[in-house]
Design an enzyme around this catalytic site. Structure first.
Site, PDB file in Angstrom:
ATOM      1  N   GLU E 278       0.966  -1.203   0.038  1.00  0.00           N
ATOM      2  CA  GLU E 278      -0.095   0.011  -0.038  1.00  0.00           C
ATOM      3  C   GLU E 278       0.764   1.194   0.028  1.00  0.00           C
ATOM      4  OE1 GLU E 278      -3.926  -0.557   1.985  1.00  0.00           O
ATOM      5  OE2 GLU E 278      -3.132   1.160   3.164  1.00  0.00           O
ATOM      6  N   GLU E 281       2.044   1.825  -3.396  1.00  0.00           N
ATOM      7  CA  GLU E 281       1.097   2.050  -4.275  1.00  0.00           C
ATOM      8  C   GLU E 281       0.774   3.758  -3.964  1.00  0.00           C
ATOM      9  OE1 GLU E 281      -2.562   0.138  -3.533  1.00  0.00           O
ATOM     10  OE2 GLU E 281      -3.857   1.491  -5.077  1.00  0.00           O
ATOM     11  N   CYS E 305      -8.441  -1.977   4.177  1.00  0.00           N
ATOM     12  CA  CYS E 305      -8.190  -3.080   4.900  1.00  0.00           C
ATOM     13  C   CYS E 305      -9.773  -3.363   5.781  1.00  0.00           C
ATOM     14  CB  CYS E 305      -7.316  -2.816   6.258  1.00  0.00           C
ATOM     15  SG  CYS E 305      -5.720  -2.073   5.428  1.00  0.00           S
ATOM     16  N   SER E 325      -7.215   1.817  -2.444  1.00  0.00           N
ATOM     17  CA  SER E 325      -6.110   1.265  -2.750  1.00  0.00           C
ATOM     18  C   SER E 325      -6.389  -0.127  -3.364  1.00  0.00           C
ATOM     19  CB  SER E 325      -5.064   1.009  -1.296  1.00  0.00           C
ATOM     20  OG  SER E 325      -4.318  -0.104  -1.556  1.00  0.00           O
ATOM     21  N   LYS E 364     -15.474  -9.636   7.686  1.00  0.00           N
ATOM     22  CA  LYS E 364     -14.570 -10.591   6.993  1.00  0.00           C
ATOM     23  C   LYS E 364     -15.101 -11.902   6.668  1.00  0.00           C
ATOM     24  CE  LYS E 364     -10.724  -8.108   7.993  1.00  0.00           C
ATOM     25  NZ  LYS E 364      -9.665  -7.329   7.087  1.00  0.00           N
ATOM     26  N   GLU E 367     -16.146 -10.962   3.463  1.00  0.00           N
ATOM     27  CA  GLU E 367     -15.092 -10.790   2.591  1.00  0.00           C
ATOM     28  C   GLU E 367     -14.585 -12.122   1.971  1.00  0.00           C
ATOM     29  OE1 GLU E 367     -11.600  -9.522   4.240  1.00  0.00           O
ATOM     30  OE2 GLU E 367     -11.029  -8.236   2.590  1.00  0.00           O
ATOM     31  N   GLU E 372     -13.840 -12.384  -5.970  1.00  0.00           N
ATOM     32  CA  GLU E 372     -12.411 -11.849  -6.162  1.00  0.00           C
ATOM     33  C   GLU E 372     -11.446 -12.606  -5.389  1.00  0.00           C
ATOM     34  OE1 GLU E 372     -15.365 -10.004  -6.165  1.00  0.00           O
ATOM     35  OE2 GLU E 372     -14.287  -8.284  -4.985  1.00  0.00           O
ATOM     36  N   CYS E 521     -10.449  -1.680  14.497  1.00  0.00           N
ATOM     37  CA  CYS E 521     -10.464  -3.056  14.759  1.00  0.00           C
ATOM     38  C   CYS E 521     -10.839  -3.635  16.089  1.00  0.00           C
ATOM     39  CB  CYS E 521      -9.685  -3.882  14.099  1.00  0.00           C
ATOM     40  SG  CYS E 521      -9.371  -3.629  12.330  1.00  0.00           S
TER      41      CYS E 521
END
Lengths: 159, 596, 166, 395, 591
Positions: E278, E281, E305, E325, E364, E367, E372, E521
C-alpha cells in the site's frame, strides 16, 4: 402391636438386619400384604436402622414391590413383543371386560389388580400372565375367562 | 509411595500417581473436562456422563471422573467423538430441563447454564420432554424450595444428604424415565426428616433446590414507614458476602456490609456477634453449673456432655434422630434468636419503640435459621422474635437490586446497643469457634487467668477435621470453683451431621466421655452454611476460615465477657447469666420428632 | 408545489411518467427527510399503493435507506404496501363503533369478501381495512368505502351495500 | 457369496440327565484349582449371558485375589425379552448349576454361593429349594463346605447387569456401578466375586463331565461349544434348542422360520436385528468374523414375518428400555425417552424423516457414553430397525 | 451545578446531567436495558424508571435530566413493582429457551432477570412472528429473541449511517430489521456487526463458523492453518475474565496450538506486507500526481483493509471506487500466500490446506465469499471466526486459558513488526504506512515521539495530520517541501463525511484511512462484549503497548517480509503481487 410390625420383626429375625437383607424383607411384606404401606416402610426402616427415604427409594425401583394398595390377586400381563404379537391386547381386553377395571386399577372389592409387566420368560408360550406368583401361558380369551372364573369362585368359597 | 505411571492427555505426556482419576490428571495439566455430577465434597457417581473422554483404542468413551488412569493410557479430551457425545448429552439434559433462565433463582450461577454456554448449544432439536411431564414444586418448607422441573438427576443432593449430613431426607426413587429425586413417599420437605441445613442447595448445580426467599417481604417492611426495621448479621456472613459481589474468596467485607445495609434502608444495623458473646455468657454459665452439679453435687440426673445448640440444623437433626437425648442440649437459644428476643424487649425499651412495630430481620449463612425463626417456641418477646431470615445470597441480591456499588462503599460500623462484639463472637462462624470462645471465657472465669494458648488461639479445635478433640486441665481455680482443680475438661467438636452422628453414637455407647461438645450441622461450621455463596468447596471453606480467624485477631477485644455492651445488658436488663430474665428470653426447649 | 388534485389523472399515466412525477414531487419537497410523510402520501396517490420498487425509488432519490422508508410507512395504517382494490372498505373499530357491533360487521365483511384485514379480493375490487375512530361516533357503527361514509351499518346490510357496488 | 461352514446341528448336552452330579462334584473338588481353570480356559467357554467374557479367565482372576471371603453368584435374572433358557435349565437340571457353582467355590476359594433369581420366576423357588436341600445334604456328606442360597429379585431388568445385581443383593436400588473396579476384585459386598450366567454354569458341568475337548470340538473359531436358543415369535416351533455355535442365520431361518420371515431379532431387545437380506452373511457366535457378520447373543431368537410392523416392534423395545433404564445416567435415561418420543413424532408427522438420522446419531452417543450395557445396547436394535425398515418408521 | 437528593442522599451534579448519570456518579446503579452510554438514550425499555417526588408518573432516568431540588428514589416499592411488571412483559414475548441460546450467560436480559428476581408467571403473552434471517454470511437475525430495545437501530443509523436496521410496523407487530421483504444478505448491510455488538440479547448474532472449523480440525487429511488479526490479542482475554486491555498474545498462540491447528500464523505479518504494497502504491500515486501533468492520478488514496467499509463504499459511492487502494486486506493476503508461497515451501497440496482467520470482525466472513477472493478455484481463506467464537472454541475444548504458558507463532508467516500491531486500532494503518513511506522517501525515521503521530491516535471521529517532507532522497526530490495531508476516520458516519468532500472535489487530503467500526478493529463487530469508550481506550492502549514493546517497529524492517520479496514476490506492486495481493471492487446498488 400391629400385625405388620410383628411381621416385619419376624422377617428381620429370619433374614437378619443388615442392609443386604432389605430386599427379602420387603418381598416378605409384599407377599403378605400385597403392597408396602407408608407405615410398613417406616417400620422396616426402624427395624433395620435405615433411613426411611432409602427404603422408599429402593422399593420404588423394583416393579414387583408395590407401594400402592393392591388387590388380593395381582394379575400381571406380559407386554413384551412376542406376547404382543400373539394377542396380548385381546387378553387384556377380556380381563378388563370381566373385572370392569382398566390396566393399573384394582377392583372395588379389592380382589384383583391388573398390571402389565415386562418379559415373563414364556415367549415360546405367549401370551403369558402371572396371577400373584402363578404362571399362565398360551392364553386365549376363553382360557383367561376360565382362569379368572376359577379365582372368583375360589374367593367366594373362602368367604 | 507407588511407582508413578505414564499417560498422555491430548498428546501431552505426564507422570502421575497410580489411581488418579482421568479428571484429576487432566486438571493437573490445565485441561478442563466439564463435569456436572462431580463435586469435590462428594463421592464419585459418574452418572451425568458429561465428563466422557476417549481412551485411544477403546470404542466406548469413559467417564473421566470415575475412571482411574492406567499405565500407557492415551487420552483425548476433545476428540470429535467426545465433543459430539458431550453435546448430545447436554442437549439431552436440556430437553428435560425447564430452561426459563431469566426467571430462575440460580440464573447466572448455574452449572448447567454455564455448560450450555461453553458448548454453545444453539439448537433444541430434541423433543421438549419437560413440557409433557408434570413436575412438582415443593415450597412447603420455610427454608427450601425443591423444583423438579429444574432437576438434572445428578444426585449431588442425595449424596450430600447422605454422605455429608447422614440425614437422608432426599433419595432417588423409581427407575427409568420416572426416576426422580424424592423424599420419603414424596412428602413435602417440611414433613420429613430434612434438617433444613441447605447443604443440598449449596451442592445443587441448577435451580432445582434453592432457599425460600423473603426478599420481597423485607423490601415491603423497609418501605413501610410505620415499621422500625432492624437487622442483625451473623459472623459468617461478613466473610462470605464479598464472593457474591465481586470480591475474592476470603475477603472480609464487614464495614461495607454494614454500610450497604444502612443504604438498603434498615433503621438499625446490629450484629449477631453481640448475641454470640451473650450466648457464651449463658452457655458458659450453664456448662459450669452442670459441671458443678455433676462433680460437686454428684447429681445423677445431670446430663453431660453438654451439647451446643446454636445450629438449628443440628437441633432438628437430634430431635429426629436422638429424641431421647434432648436433655444433653444446652437450653440456650441460638444467637439469632437471643438477638430477636432482646430486640423486641431490651432494645425496644431502650429506644422507646413499640415492639409490635419492630420488624426484626437477620442475615444468616444458613437456611435452617428460616425454619428456626418459624418455630412456635420462638415468641418469647411476645411477638415473633425474628421476622425474616435472609441468607447471605439473598442479601447480595438485595444489594444488587438497590443499585449499590458495593465495591466502592465506604466502611461503616454497627449501631450501638447490640452492635458491639468481640473476637470470640466472630469465630462462631467457623467450626470449633463456639468451643474456643466458650473456653476463653470459662477458663478465665474459673481460674482468673486467660486460656493457656498462645495469643488465645485454641488451635486443637480449629481446622477442617470432621471430629476434633481437645482437653484443658484446670489448675488452681479461684475459690468458688475449687472442685474443678485438676479436672481435665474434655471437649469435642463435630461439624457436618455425619460427624455429629459419629460423636453422638460414641457418647451413647459410652465410648467417649466429654464434658462439652460443639455440634455444627454444616461442614466447616457456619462459614460453609447452606446459605453461603455457591460454590462452596473444601478450598473455599479453608479460605473463609482464615478470614474468620483474621477478623478475630484484628479485634481489640477477644473474650466475650469483656464486651462492654454485654456488661451493660447484664447491668441494665438481664442482671445475671441464667437468671430469671435470661430463662424467659434466652433459653428454650426441644421436642422429639419422627424419624423419616 | 404539486397538489393532490394534479395527480388525479394518474390513471392514464405510464409507469415511467409516474416515476417522473414522483421525482418532481420529491424535488419539490427538497428531498428533506422531514417531508417524508408528505412524499409518501403523494407516492401513494400516484401509484395507488407503495410497492417495494417505489420505496426503493424514494430511498435513492432521498438518499435514505429503503429500510428507513419502510420503517416509516409501515407505522401508519394509511399507507399500504399491497395494491388496493377498486373500493377500500374500512370499518371503524373505535370504541363507540366497537361496542355497537363493529366487530360483527367486520366479521361479516371478512366472510362475504373472503379476505382478511389488509388484503384485497382476487378480482381486485375490494380491499378491507380497519380504522380506529373516524370521528363519526354518533353514527356508529360506521364504515367507509373509499371516501363515502356509511352510517349505522349492521351485518345484515353488508351484502346489500357491497352488491350495489359490484 | 460365501457358504456357511457348518450346517445347523442340534446338540444335547445341557438337558441330558444330571444323575452323575455327585460323582462329578466329588471328582472336581479333588482336582487342583489351576487344573480346573486350565480345563475351562482350553475349552474356550465364553459367558452365555450375551457379553461373552471367557469363563476360565473370570475364575482365574477371582482365584488370584487374596481374600478370605469370596462369593459365587449364579445370575438367573433372565429379563431379556425373548429369553427363557435359564428358566428351563433351573427347572430341569438345577443340580448341574449347583454343582458348577460349588466347583467354582472350590476353585476360587469361596464358601458361599447365591442364585439371583428374578422375581418373575418366584414359582421356581420351591423346586429349586428342594434341589438345594438335596445338594446341601450331599455336601455335608462329603464334608464340603459350600452353601447356596436363593436371592429373589423383584422385577428390575437392569439387575441382570452384574454390578446392578450386586447392588440389588446388597439391598439397594439396582443401579450399575462404575467399572473398574470389576467384580473379580470388588463384587458383592466389595468382595471378589465370580458371577456366571445359569447356562454358562451348565456348560461348565458338561466340561467337567466330558473334559474340555468334547466342548471345544463343537462350534467354530472364537465361538466354541453349543448354546441354548430360545426361539419365539413367528415360528411354527417355538421352544428351547441347543445348537452348535457358528451356524448361519439362513440355516436357522430355514429350520425355524414360517417361510415368510422378514427379520430375526438376535439376542433380545438389546441385541441385533437382522433383516432378511442379511441372513446369509450372519453367523451366530462371538467376535472374530469367519463369514460376514457374527453376532453374540444371550440366546434369544425372535422371528418376525412380513405381517409384522417393525415400527411396533421398535416401539415396544423402546418402551421397555425407557421403563427399565435404571435412570441414573443421562444418555440412557433421557436418550431412551427421546428415541421413543422421536419415532412417535416421526410417525405422526410432527418431525420429518431427517429426524431419524439425528436419532441414529443419538444412539451412537448412547453407545459410547452410557454407564452400562443397557444404554449402550439400545443402539443395536434401534439402528438396525431404522436402517432396514426406514419406510415403516415413517408411513 | 444543581442539587438533588437520590435515595435520601444529597448530591451536586452539573446541569444537564440525567438522573441516571447523576446516580451513577455517586455509586448508585440503576438497572437499565436499552441505555447505551453516550450513544443511545431513547428511554424505550422503561426499565430504568425512578420515582421523582411530586411526579405523577415514574420517569425513565436515562432520559430525564436532573433538576434543582429533585428528590429521587431509585428503589422504592413503586419503582420495584413497576420494574418487575415491565420485565415480565418483556419476557412474555421472549422464548424462554436460555440454555439453547447462543447468548446464554452473556445476555443482558438474563442478567436483568438475575437482578429483578422474578419467580412467577403472570403474563404468558402472545408470541410475535418469528423470522430467522440467515441469508447473510456474517450476521444472523432471529426476531423471536428481539425485545425491541432499538440499540441496533441507533448504531446502524447514528453511528454507521447505513440506516438498515429500523423499526417497522407498529404496536404488537413491530419488528426491527431491514424492511419486510429485504434479506440481510441481499441488502446494503456492510456486515460491520456493530449491531451484533450492541444487541443485548440473542436477536443479532454472527453466523457461526466454528462447526466448520472443528470439522476441518478433525479432518486428518487437511493441514489447518490459522491466523490472528492484531486486535484479537488485545481483547480475547476478556472472554476469560481478564481486565480489558490485557494482552494475551502468547496464551492465544498456545491455545491455538492446543486446539489442533497445524500452523499458527499472524495476520500481522500480512499487515507488514500490506504496508509494503500500500505504501508503494501511495508513493506511486503521489509520484504520478507530482511529476505528470495529467490529471489521471487519483488522490486521496483510501485504505482498503476494512471489508465493512469497502462494502459501504461500493453501495454508497460506486463512482469513487478508484480512490481505494487496490490492496487486499491483510488476512486475505496471508491466505493467498499460505496457499501459494507456504504451500510451495512446505510442499503441501494447496487444496489440502484449510486457512482459518481469527478476526475481530464479522464483515470478514463476508469478505472471504467475494468472488475476487478465490485464486485457482481455491478460496484464499476458508473460514473466518470472530474473537468471540475463538473464545468459545477454547472454552469448548476445555483449555484452561488462564493457566496456559505463552506460545509462539509459527514461521515463516508469523513474524511481525510493531507497525503491524497498530493496524488493530484507528489511525494505526496510517501511522504504520507513514513510518515506512517517510523513511523510504527521506531515508530518515518518521519524526514523532516513539514513532507515533499524536494527532492520529485516540477515539475522535475524524482525525487529521500534516507531514512536511524535508530533504527527501534524490529520487523523491520533487516532494521537497510538500505537505502531505492525511485523515483518519473510524465508523462509517465519519467515512461518509470524508467521501462527500471527495465527491464535491473539496477533499484536501492525500491519504485517508477508513475503518468501518468506531475505534477501528479493537471494537469490531466480532469482539467480546461489552464495548464502550472506556474499554476501547484500554484495548487501544494495549495495542500501542504491544507496538512499543517490539524491537522491530517498521514494516520494511521485517526480515521475513524481506525474505518473502527476495524468494517469492520480487518487488512490491510486481507481477506476483498483483496476482495475489491486489483486487478489484464492484459497484453495488444504493439500496
Amino acid at each position: 402391636m400391629y400385625p405388620v410390625t410383628e411381621l416385619i420383626k419376624n422377617l428381620a429375625d429370619q433374614h437378619g438386619r443388615e442392609r443386604r437383607n432389605l430386599l427379602p424383607i420387603l418381598q416378605g411384606v409384599v407377599e403378605q400384604e400385597k403392597y408396602l404401606s407408608e407405615y410398613s416402610m417406616i417400620e422396616i426402616a426402624r427395624e433395620l436402622d435405615l433411613p426411611a427415604s432409602e427404603v422408599y427409594g429402593t422399593a420404588t425401583f423394583y416393579s414387583f414391590l408395590e407401594y400402592k394398595k393392591m388387590g388380593k390377586y395381582i394379575i400381571r400381563i406380559c407386554k413384551t413383543i412376542t406376547c404382543s404379537m400373539k394377542g396380548k391386547n385381546q387378553i387384556i381386553k377380556t380381563i378388563e371386560d370381566m373385572l370392569k377395571i382398566n390396566v393399573g386399577e384394582t377392583t372395588p372389592d379389592g380382589n384383583f389388580s391388573l398390571l402389565q409387566t415386562n418379559c415373563l420368560g414364556f415367549c415360546h408360550k405367549a401370551p403369558a400372565m402371572l396371577i400373584n406368583y402363578e404362571v399362565y401361558i398360551d392364553l386365549t380369551p376363553e382360557k383367561v375367562r376360565e382362569i379368572l372364573t376359577g379365582y372368583i369362585n375360589k374367593k367366594e368359597k373362602e368367604e | 509411595m507407588a511407582k508413578k505411571i505414564k499417560i498422555t492427555i491430548n498428546e501431552v505426556a505426564l507422570e502421575i500417581e497410580p489411581g488418579t482419576s482421568i479428571l484429576d490428571a487432566a486438571r493437573q495439566t490445565g485441561v478442563i473436562i466439564p463435569t456436572l455430577c462431580y463435586h469435590k465434597d462428594l463421592c464419585v457417581a459418574g452418572n451425568c456422563r458429561v465428563c466422557v473422554v476417549e481412551i485411544v483404542g477403546q470404542k466406548r468413551l469413559s467417564a473421566a471422573c470415575a475412571t482411574p488412569c492406567e499405565d500407557g493410557m492415551d487420552i483425548l479430551t476433545n476428540s470429535f467423538k467426545v465433543r459430539n457425545s458431550r453435546k448430545h448429552i447436554i442437549e439431552l439434559l436440556l430437553s428435560e430441563h425447564n430452561a426459563d433462565c431469566t426467571r430462575c433463582y440460580k440464573n447466572g450461577n448455574c452449572e448447567l447454564q454455564k455448560l450450555a454456554s461453553d458448548y454453545k448449544i444453539m439448537t433444541q432439536d430434541f423433543i421438549r420432554l419437560s413440557r409433557s411431564k408434570n413436575y412438582t414444586i415443593d415450597h412447603y418448607s420455610p427454608s427450601i424450595i425443591k423444583d423438579d422441573s429444574k432437576c438434572i438427576r445428578c444426585q449431588r443432593c442425595v449424596r450430600t444428604c447422605e454422605e455429608i449430613q447422614g440425614v437422608n431426607a432426599l433419595t432417588v426413587a423409581y427407575k427409568g424415565d420416572r426416576m426422580k429425586i424424592s423424599t420419603f413417599f414424596e412428602k413435602p420437605m417440611n414433613d420429613v426428616i430434612c434438617t433444613n441445613c441447605g447443604q443440598c442447595i449449596n451442592h445443587c448445580p441448577t435451580g432445582a433446590l434453592v432457599e425460600k426467599n423473603y426478599i420481597e417481604e423485607v423490601w415491603e417492611a423497609i418501605a413501610d414507614k410505620g415499621c422500625h426495621v432492624i437487622v442483625q448479621t451473623a459472623p459468617a456472613v461478613r466473610i462470605g458476602l464479598g464472593e457474591e459481589l465481586g470480591f475474592k474468596v476470603g475477603s472480609r467485607v464487614t464495614g461495607k456490609m454494614v454500610s450497604a445495609l444502612k443504604r438498603l434502608g434498615f433503621d438499625a444495623v446490629m450484629d449477631t456477634d453481640f448475641s454470640a458473646d451473650l450466648t457464651i455468657m449463658e452457655e458458659g454459665t450453664e456448662l459450669m453449673m452442670r459441671l458443678k452439679r455433676a462433680l460437686e453435687d454428684h447429681d445423677p440426673d445431670v446430663k453431660l456432655p453438654m451439647a451446643t445448640s446454636c445450629s438449628p440444623g443440628w437441633i432438628k437433626y437430634i430431635e429426629h434422630m436422638y429424641p431421647d437425648y434432648l436433655g444433653y442440649l444446652s437450653t440456650c437459644k441460638s444467637p439469632q434468636q437471643m438477638f430477636g428476643a432482646l430486640a423486641k424487649t431490651y432494645y425496644a425499651k431502650a429506644k422507646n419503640l413499640n415492639p409490635a412495630k419492630i420488624v426484626s430481620v437477620s442475615i444468616m449463612p444458613c437456611t435452617a435459621k428460616k425454619f428456626e425463626s418459624n418455630r412456635p417456641e420462638m415468641h418469647d418477646s411476645g411477638f415473633r422474635d425474628v421476622d425474616y431470615v435472609l441468607t447471605t445470597r439473598e442479601l447480595a441480591i438485595m444489594i444488587k437490586q438497590a443499585g449499590i456499588d458495593f465495591m466502592r462503599l465506604e466502611d461503616m460500623s454497627f449501631d450501638s446497643l447490640m452492635g458491639e462484639s468481640t473476637g470470640a463472637g466472630v469465630i462462631f462462624g467457623a467450626t470449633g469457634g463456639v468451643m474456643e470462645a466458650a473456653l476463653r471465657t470459662v477458663y478465665e472465669l474459673v481460674t482468673g487467668r486467660p486460656v493457656p494458648f498462645e495469643n488465645l488461639n485454641i488451635t486443637p479445635v480449629r481446622g477442617m477435621d470432621g471430629v476434633k478433640e481437645a482437653s484443658i486441665k484446670i489448675e488452681s481455680p479461684i475459690q468458688e470453683w475449687a472442685f474443678l482443680d485438676g479436672v481435665e475438661l474434655k471437649c469435642a467438636v463435630a461439624h457436618g451431621l455425619i460427624n455429629a452422628k459419629k460423636v453422638m453414637d460414641s457418647i451413647i455407647s459410652g465410648e467417649s466421655h466429654y464434658h462439652f461438645v460443639e455440634f455444627m450441622a454444616c461442614p466447616g461450621g457456619c462459614l460453609g452454611g447452606g446459605g453461603q455463596p455457591i460454590p462452596t468447596n473444601p478450598e473455599i471453606r479453608r479460605k473463609r476460615a482464615e478470614a474468620i480467624y483474621a477478623e478475630d485477631e484484628g479485634m481489640p477485644l477477644r473474650k466475650s465477657h469483656q464486651n462492654p455492651e454485654i456488661l451493660k445488658i447484664y447491668n441494665d436488663f438481664l442482671l445475671k447469666p441464667m437468671g430469671e430474665k435470661s430463662h424467659q428470653l434466652l433459653h428454650t426447649k426441644y421436642s422429639p420428632r419422627k424419624r423419616f | 408545489m404539486i397538489t393532490t388534485d394534479e395527480v388525479c389523472n394518474v390513471l392514464t399515466m405510464t409507469a415511467e411518467e409516474k416515476y417522473d412525477l414522483l421525482k418532481s414531487v420529491i424535488i419539490d419537497y427538497e428531498r428533506k427527510e422531514s417531508n417524508l410523510i408528505q412524499i409518501l402520501h403523494m407516492a401513494q396517490a400516484i401509484f395507488g399503493y407503495l410497492p417495494v420498487d417505489v420505496q426503493h425509488f424514494i430511498a435513492v432519490q432521498m438518499e435514505l435507506s429503503v429500510s428507513k422508508i419502510n420503517s416509516v410507512l409501515t407505522f401508519y395504517s394509511f399507507f399500504s404496501t399491497q395494491p388496493k382494490g377498486k373500493y377500500t372498505v374500512s370499518i371503524c373499530l373505535g370504541t363507540a363503533c366497537y361496542v355497537r357491533g363493529g366487530k360483527e360487521v367486520l366479521n361479516k365483511l371478512k366472510s362475504v369478501l373472503g379476505i382478511d384485514v389488509g388484503a384485497t379480493t382476487e378480482d381486485k375490487i375490494f380491499s378491507l381495512s380497519v380504522m380506529r375512530c373516524i370521528g363519526a361516533c354518533g353514527l356508529a357503527p360506521a364504515m367507509t368505502i373509499n371516501k363515502k361514509v356509511y352510517k349505522q351499518v349492521n351485518a345484515n346490510k353488508i351484502p346489500l351495500i357491497l352488491g350495489m357496488l359490484k | 457369496m460365501s457358504t456357511p461352514i457348518y450346517q445347523l446341528k442340534r446338540v444335547d448336552f445341557i438337558f441330558k440327565d444330571e444323575k452323575d452330579w455327585k460323582e462329578i462334584l466329588k471328582n472336581s473338588i479333588n482336582r487342583p484349582a489351576h487344573e480346573l481353570i486350565n480345563e475351562l480356559i482350553s475349552s474356550e467357554l465364553k459367558g452365555r449371558g450375551g457379553a461373552g467374557f471367557p469363563t476360565g479367565l473370570k475364575w482365574k482372576l477371582a482365584a488370584e485375589v487374596d481374600d478370605p471371603i469370596k462369593y459365587v453368584i449364579c445370575n438367573a435374572d433372565e429379563g431379556e425379552p425373548g429369553t427363557f433358557k435359564d428358566r428351563e435349565i433351573l427347572s430341569k437340571v438345577p443340580l448341574k448349576v449347583l454343582t458348577s457353582m460349588a466347583v467354582c467355590g472350590h476353585v476360587i476359594g469361596s464358601k458361599e454361593g447365591y442364585i439371583y433369581l428374578r422375581g418373575e420366576y418366584f414359582f421356581l423357588q420351591p423346586e429349586l429349594n428342594k434341589s438345594i436341600g438335596e445338594f446341601k445334604d450331599y455336601c455335608n456328606e462329603i464334608n464340603f463346605d459350600f452353601t447356596i442360597k436363593i436371592f429373589m429379585g423383584s422385577g428390575a431388568y437392569i439387575c441382570g447387569e452384574e454390578t446392578a445385581l450386586f447392588e440389588s443383593m446388597e439391598g439397594k436400588r439396582g443401579e450399575p456401578r462404575n467399572k473398574p473396579p470389576f467384580p473379580s476384585t470388588f463384587g458383592y459386598l466389595g468382595k471378589p466375586t465370580v458371577i456366571n450366567n445359569v447356562e454358562t454354569l451348565a456348560h461348565c458341568y458338561t466340561i467337567f463331565e466330558y473334559g474340555s475337548k468334547r466342548f471345544y470340538d463343537l462350534g467354530v473359531q472364537y465361538s466354541r461349544g453349543s448354546k441354548l436358543f430360545s426361539v419365539s415369535g413367528d415360528t411354527p416351533k417355538p421352544g428351547i434348542y441347543e445348537l452348535e455355535l457358528g451356524m448361519s442365520l439362513v440355516d436357522f431361518v430355514d429350520e425355524f422360520g414360517d417361510g415368510d420371515t422378514k427379520a430375526v431379532q438376535v439376542g433380545g431387545a438389546s441385541g441385533f436385528l437382522v433383516p432378511r437380506k442379511g441372513f446369509r452373511e450372519t453367523t451366530i457366535g462371538f467376535q472374530g468374523k469367519l463369514t460376514g457378520i457374527s453376532l453374540p447373543t444371550g440366546g434369544s431368537m425372535m422371528l418376525f414375518n412380513s405381517s409384522r410392523s417393525m415400527y411396533n416392534v421398535l416401539d415396544n423395545y423402546l418402551e421397555f428400555f425407557r421403563e427399565e433404564s435404571c435412570g441414573q445416567c443421562t444418555p440412557c435415561r433421557v436418550g431412551c425417552q427421546q428415541l421413543l418420543n422421536g419415532i412417535k413424532a416421526v410417525k405422526r408427522g410432527e418431525k420429518n424423516a431427517q429426524y431419524l438420522n439425528k436419532l441414529m446419531r443419538l444412539t451412537e452417543t448412547m453407545q459410547y457414553t452410557a454407564k452400562c450395557g443397557l444404554g449402550q445396547s439400545v443402539a443395536n436394535s434401534f439402528s438396525a430397525i431404522v436402517e432396514n425398515f426406514r419406510e415403516e418408521m415413517i408411513y | 451545578m444543581i442539587n438533588l437528593t437520590i435515595n435520601n442522599k444529597k448530591f451536586q451534579v452539573e446541569e444537564g446531567t440525567t438522573i441516571f448519570d447523576a446516580a451513577k456518579l455517586n455509586n448508585i446503579l440503576i438497572p437499565h436495558f436499552c441505555y447505551m452510554e453516550n450513544v443511545h438514550q431513547i428511554g424505550s425499555c422503561r426499565i430504568c424508571v425512578v420515582e421523582v417526588e411530586g411526579g405523577k408518573t415514574l420517569m425513565a432516568s436515562c432520559v430525564t435530566p436532573a433538576t434543582e431540588g429533585m428528590v429521587v428514589h431509585t428503589n422504592s416499592e413503586r419503582v420495584r413493582d413497576v420494574r418487575k411488571v415491565i420485565f415480565e412483559l418483556m419476557l412474555s414475548d421472549h422464548p424462554k429457551e436460555c440454555l439453547s441460546c447462543w447468548r446464554n450467560q452473556n445476555c443482558e436480559l438474563q442478567d436483568l432477570g438475575n437482578l429483578i428476581q422474578l419467580h412467577e408467571f403472570r403474563y404468558e403473552g402472545a408470541k410475535s412472528k418469528d423470522v430467522v434471517d440467515s441469508s447473510s454470511p456474517s450476521i444472523v437475525r432471529d426476531s423471536s429473541k428481539c425485545i425491541l430495545c432499538r440499540r441496533c437501530v441507533t448504531v446502524c443509523n447514528e453511528i454507521q449511517g447505513v440506516g438498515l436496521m429500523n423499526p417497522h410496523h407498529r404496536g404488537f407487530s413491530t419488528f426491527i430489521g431491514p424492511s419486510e421483504d429485504e434479506l440481510l444478505g441481499e441488502s446494503v448491510c456492510t456486515n460491520c456487526g456493530q449491531c451484533v455488538l450492541v444487541c443485548p440479547v440473542g436477536a443479532l448474532k454472527e453466523k457461526d463458523s466454528t462447526a466448520a472449523v472443528w470439522e476441518a480440525l478433525y479432518d486428518k487429511s487437511k493441514t489447518v492453518v490459522v491466523q490472528t488479526a492484531p486486535a484479537v490479542r488485545a481483547a480475547l482475554g476478556e472472554v476469560f475474565a481478564y481486565e480489558p486491555g490485557t494482552l494475551v498474545t502468547g496464551k492465544m498462540a498456545a491455545a491455538l496450538h492446543q486446539l489442533g491447528f497445524d500452523y499458527v500464523f499472524d495476520t500481522n505479518f500480512a499487515a507488514d506486507l500490506t504496508i509494503m504494497e500500500e505504501g508503494s502504491e501511495f508513493l506511486e500515486r503521489v509520484t504520478n500526481a507530482f511529476t505528470t501533468k495529467e490529471k489521471d492520478h487519483v488522490l486521496p488514496m483510501i485504505t482498503s483493509c476494512s471489508p465493512g467499509w469497502i462494502k459501504f463504499m461500493e453501495h454508497r459511492y460506486p463512482d469513487q471506487l478508484a480512490h481505494l487502494s487496490s490492496c487486499k486486506s491483510p488476512h486475505m493476503m496471508l491466505g493467498a500466500l499460505t496457499k501459494t508461497y507456504f504451500a510451495e515451501k512446505m510442499n503441501i497440496n494447496p487444496a489440502k490446506l484449510y486457512v482459518v482467520s481469527v478476526m475481530p470482525c464479522t464483515a470478514k466472513k463476508f469478505e472471504i465469499t467475494r468472488p475476487e477472493m478465490f485464486s485457482n478455484g481455491l478460496a484464499d481463506v476458508d473460514a473466518v471466526i470472530t474473537t468471540r467464537e475463538l473464545g468459545r472454541m477454547i472454552k469448548d475444548a476445555g483449555i484452561d486459558f488462564r493457566s496456559l504458558e505463552d506460545g509462539e507463532f509459527d514461521s515463516p508467516l508469523g513474524l511481525s513488526s510493531g507497525a503491524a500491531d497498530i493496524f488493530g486500532t484507528t489511525g494505526g494503518v496510517m501511522e504504520a504506512a507513514l513510518r515506512t513511506v517517510h523513511e523510504l522517501v527521506t531515508g530518515r525515521e518518521l519524526p514523532g515521539i516513539k514513532l507515533h503521530i499524536k494527532p492520529l491516535t485516540g477515539l475522535s471521529r475524524i482525525k487529521t495530520a500534516e507531514l512536511k517532507i524535508e530533504n527527501p532522497l534524490p529520487a523523491y526530490s520533487f516532494l521537497n517541501g510538500v505537505i502531505v495531508k492525511v485523515a483518519v476516520t473510524s465508523g462509517l458516519k465519519g467515512a461518509a463525511e470524508l467521501l462527500e468532500q471527495i465527491k464535491n472535489g473539496t477533499s484536501p487530503y492525500h491519504f485517508i484511512e477508513i475503518m468501518g467500526c468506531p475505534g477501528g478493529c479493537i471494537s469490531g463487530g466480532g469482539q467480546p462484549r461489552p464495548v464502550n469508550d472506556a474499554i476501547r481506550t484500554m484495548r487501544l492502549e494495549a495495542i500501542y503497548r504491544e507496538d512499543e514493546g517490539k524491537l522491530l517497529r517498521k514494516s520494511h524492517e521485517n526480515v521475513d517480509i524481506q525474505m518473502l520479496y527476495r524468494d517469492f514476490l520480487g518487488v512490491p506492486l510486481g507481477h506476483k503481487s498483483h496476482e495475489l495481493l491486489h483486487t478489484v471492487y464492484t459497484q453495488r446498488s444504493k439500496n
